[in-house]
Scaffold this active site. Structure first.
Site, PDB file in Angstrom:
ATOM      1  N   GLU A 339      27.588  85.182  15.737  1.00  0.00           N
ATOM      2  CA  GLU A 339      26.364  84.412  16.009  1.00  0.00           C
ATOM      3  C   GLU A 339      25.070  85.190  15.737  1.00  0.00           C
ATOM      4  OE1 GLU A 339      27.757  81.273  19.410  1.00  0.00           O
ATOM      5  OE2 GLU A 339      27.172  83.248  20.120  1.00  0.00           O
ATOM      6  N   VAL A 340      24.947  85.727  14.557  1.00  0.00           N
ATOM      7  CA  VAL A 340      23.726  86.460  14.197  1.00  0.00           C
ATOM      8  C   VAL A 340      22.691  85.466  13.653  1.00  0.00           C
ATOM      9  CG1 VAL A 340      22.735  88.316  12.826  1.00  0.00           C
ATOM     10  CG2 VAL A 340      25.087  88.511  13.693  1.00  0.00           C
TER      11      VAL A 340
END
Length: 542
Positions: A339-340
């Site tokens: 989840e960057v």
């Protein structure tokens, strides 16, 4: 009548062995008029009693033995390679002696008219470790052999004890069990960043994990909201990043306590330090670690993921993960990588310039891969293996052959499992086991019905799946509700990861799990009910 036990390997085997021995329900006084209240606590009974998770092979006979309440002992067999000097083993003996005979110190009087005739007496359980090296002081690993064989096993001892007003006795059935786990990695993820979990709560859940044959504590110790890990190398991380620098941190002594408590129960502790995203709390104590976000041509005052273009970032990571490698003895560390958010990187002019220099164009997943690759190289120098969330694999980062890819996206869909294993990587599954998603009804059944190997792939691919984890993320969970939310829902995952693929009778599982849940309640674990009913020993509260 002694009880010989043959164990193939020492470590978790003995803990598993004693756990099964302590999971059985003894025959009690003959309640001819009102029925056995223990069995009334469930809608029905299983031929396997309350065994959970169900062993691979079980044979229970009608021949019974009376358990000697005053004289029963757990002893080392003469042939065993481990003995009284093995503290791990002796600790397990004491713990399970209390589980099996807890509350048995009742004054005996003459038997009543409804008492069953006495069988032969069982006086001891012998534990025979056949491995040449018992490894008493070592830590468990993914290669630990947990198989065991028991003869004359108690089929149901350690279930809630019932005391007749006249007399007390426990009996057991002569049984044979040959058992081993289907999967080597059977984990629980707890999140201690979104809400701080006191050490007492963590230890209680480690105890419950052992009762359910889980063998990995995935400690998601830090994240965006808080940084409770007290680093000796960088104490300012928790000083500035924890909810409170004194009351809401895990000191080195706390971490050591958790690791040792887990070791004595055959449980690995794998820490997760997730980067480059999920790091807002890191930046509070480590200047220049995070990327400054821009609004137009000026800094907005907010920060994004770890800044991947500075040499100081990698100097910090090298020192930090060198410390982590010495604090946590397991062979693996979880590096996250999920989840960057690229929006901050896209806004930063220095990042844009770096992207051009590297020839990345507008593909920010390449920048993420650049960072992750350098981090993996750093961790490799610490002699640790690493686990990563599936996005790292999806983005094409070069991984070591022994990398463990953690699949969490897609619910019951296993397309990702096929892709990861086709690439030759070891895999663990969590996608269908996010226990923070709650609903009414018996949702344990959907966790129980999961088949981890249902994806399309060769037998060689399926051998790369070493297990899975039930995840309880902490957005809405703290010490007040963690345990009842986790148990016995996680128990369903425990049986799926331990027992044979063919064990899938929901009705039988319900009957066994209902009684197993009551056993947890009797031992002080506030496990929530599966449906209406009662436990003979209800939870008494705090």
């Amino acid at each position: 009548n002694n009880t010989p036990v043959i164990v193939s390997y020492f470590y978790q085997t003995v803990l598993v062995l004693l756990g099964v021995f302590g999971s059985c329900r003894g025959l009690q006084p003959d309640y001819t008029e009102q029925g056995d209240p223990e069995l009334q606590s469930a809608s029905g009974s299983s031929k396997y009693g309350s065994l959970w998770p169900l062993p691979q092979k079980v044979q229970i006979s009608d021949v019974s033995f009376r358990l000697s309440v005053s004289g029963f002992r757990i002893r080392d067999a003469k042939e065993s390679s481990a003995g009284p000097s093995c503290s791990l083993l002796q600790n397990a003996y004491r713990r399970y002696y209390e589980y099996i005979l807890g509350g048995a110190g009742v004054k005996k009087q003459k038997p009543g008219k409804n008492w069953r005739s006495g069988p032969s007496e069982l006086t001891e359980l012998q534990v025979w470790i056949t491995s040449p090296d018992s490894d008493c002081d070592a830590f468990p690993s993914v290669t630990s052999d947990e198989s065991y064989t028991l003869l004359h096993l108690v089929s149901n001892i350690g279930q809630p004890s019932y005391f007749n007003h006249v007399y007390f006795q426990k009996s057991i059935n002569s049984s044979v069990i040959s058992d081993f786990p289907r999967f080597a990695h059977r984990g629980i993820l707890l999140d201690t960043s979104r809400h701080f979990l006191p050490i007492k709560v963590i230890l209680a859940n480690l105890e419950t994990m052992a009762m359910n044959k889980f063998n990995v504590f995935h400690w998601h110790i830090v994240d965006d909201p808080s940084f409770p890990y007290l680093s000796r190398t960088f104490p300012q991380l928790s000083q500035q990043g924890a909810y409170h620098p004194y009351t809401h941190v895990y000191t080195p002594a706390d971490v050591k306590m958790v690791i040792e408590f887990a070791r004595l129960r055959g449980i690995r502790v794998i820490p997760e330090f997730d980067t480059p995203g999920h790091t807002q709390s890191w930046g509070k104590g480590q200047p220049d670690l995070l990327t400054p976000c821009y609004s137009g041509s000026t800094p907005s005052g907010t920060f994004g993921p770890v800044n991947p273009i500075l040499n100081t970032t990698y100097d910090f990571m090298k020192q930090f993960f060198t410390e982590v490698s010495t604090v946590f003895p397991d062979g693996y560390v979880h590096l996250g990588g999920d989840e960057v958010d690229f929006s901050c990187w896209k806004s930063n002019p220095d990042i844009k310039k770096f992207m051009d220099q590297q020839g990345f164009g507008q593909d920010y997943s390449k920048l993420e891969s650049f960072y992750i690759q350098k981090l993996l190289d750093i961790v490799t120098t610490t002699k640790k293996g690493y686990m990563i969330w599936q996005e790292v694999f999806d983005n094409g980062v070069k991984l070591k052959p022994d990398t463990v890819v953690h699949v969490w996206i897609g619910g019951g869909s296993n397309e990702e499992m096929g892709k990861v294993t086709a690439a030759g990587y070891t895999t663990i599954l969590s996608a269908p086991w996010y226990l923070d998603y709650i609903s009414t009804g018996q949702d344990w059944q959907k966790y129980y019905k999961v088949e981890p190997l249902s994806f399309n792939g060769t037998e060689a691919q399926k051998k790369l799946v070493i297990g899975g984890e039930a995840c309880l993320w902490g957005e809405y969970v703290d010490a007040t509700n963690l345990t009842p939310r986790l148990w016995p829902r996680a128990s369903a995952v425990a049986e799926r990861l331990w027992s044979s693929k063919d064990v899938k009778d929901i009705s039988d599982a319900y009957n066994r799990l209902t009684v197993h849940r009551c056993r947890m309640v009797q031992r002080g674990i506030p496990a929530e009910p599966l449906f209406y009913g009662f436990c003979p020993h209800e939870y008494k509260g705090i």
